[in-house]
Design a protein around this motif. Structure first.
Motif, mmCIF file in Angstrom:
data_model
loop_
_atom_site.group_PDB
_atom_site.id
_atom_site.type_symbol
_atom_site.label_atom_id
_atom_site.label_comp_id
_atom_site.label_asym_id
_atom_site.label_seq_id
_atom_site.Cartn_x
_atom_site.Cartn_y
_atom_site.Cartn_z
ATOM 1 N N ILE A 69 0.832 -1.201 0.000
ATOM 2 C CA ILE A 69 0.000 0.000 0.000
ATOM 3 C C ILE A 69 0.872 1.260 0.000
ATOM 4 O O ILE A 69 1.708 1.451 0.881
ATOM 5 C CB ILE A 69 -0.945 0.008 1.220
ATOM 6 C CG1 ILE A 69 -1.749 -1.303 1.300
ATOM 7 C CG2 ILE A 69 -1.852 1.228 1.184
ATOM 8 C CD1 ILE A 69 -2.642 -1.583 0.110
ATOM 9 N N VAL A 72 -3.228 5.990 1.375
ATOM 10 C CA VAL A 72 -4.461 5.637 2.089
ATOM 11 C C VAL A 72 -5.229 6.905 2.428
ATOM 12 O O VAL A 72 -4.645 7.873 2.912
ATOM 13 C CB VAL A 72 -4.180 4.865 3.399
ATOM 14 C CG1 VAL A 72 -5.466 4.620 4.181
ATOM 15 C CG2 VAL A 72 -3.478 3.551 3.134
ATOM 16 N N GLY A 79 -7.300 2.601 -0.354
ATOM 17 C CA GLY A 79 -5.867 2.679 -0.554
ATOM 18 C C GLY A 79 -5.501 2.373 -1.988
ATOM 19 O O GLY A 79 -6.295 1.803 -2.746
#
Length: 136
Positions: A69, A72, A79
């Motif tokens: 990721i 976010v 995300g």
């Protein structure tokens, strides 16, 4: 980042173990240092690949799936990152895209890598596509 926001990023079963341990404050402090400046959605899209850093790595403890990721939105828990559902970066089940991190954290076999050292978008692309050379 406050503790409640941090807890949103930790899968529920992993959070239960962490909260029951004497190491909770150390774990949360390490996480806070790592993700305190996690970019919001679309913040890294104009960065060079070497400058776009991954902040979170989730993995399936029973199989070979990984989520990396890069951004976010803490309000929506959406995300952006890279997922490989096969454990193989160059497989057809590996791609960049959007994921709901909150829903990911609700899956029983998903853990957050608390010792993740980071990776850039460039490194993921090198693993996915091989070395990229300019055509003359």
């Amino acid at each position: 980042m406050n503790v409640d926001d941090l807890k949103k990023l930790v899968p529920w079963q992993e959070l239960e173990v962490i909260e029951g341990s004497r190491e909770l404050s150390k774990v949360l402090a390490r996480m806070a240092e790592r993700i305190d400046h996690i970019p919001v959605l679309y913040e890294t899209e104009n960065l060079e690949d070497e400058q776009a850093h991954c902040y979170l790595h989730y993995f399936n403890i029973a199989g070979s799936a990984d989520w990396y990721i890069f951004e976010v939105d803490m309000e929506t828990m959406e995300g952006f990152g890279f997922v490989t559902l096969s454990g193989d970066f160059d497989d057809h089940n590996a791609e960049f895209g959007y994921v709901h991190v909150g829903e990911l954290c609700e899956i029983a076999l998903i853990n957050l890598d608390l010792h993740f050292g980071g990776i850039t978008r460039a490194e993921i692309k090198r693993r996915r596509y091989g070395e990229v050379t300019e055509k003359e």
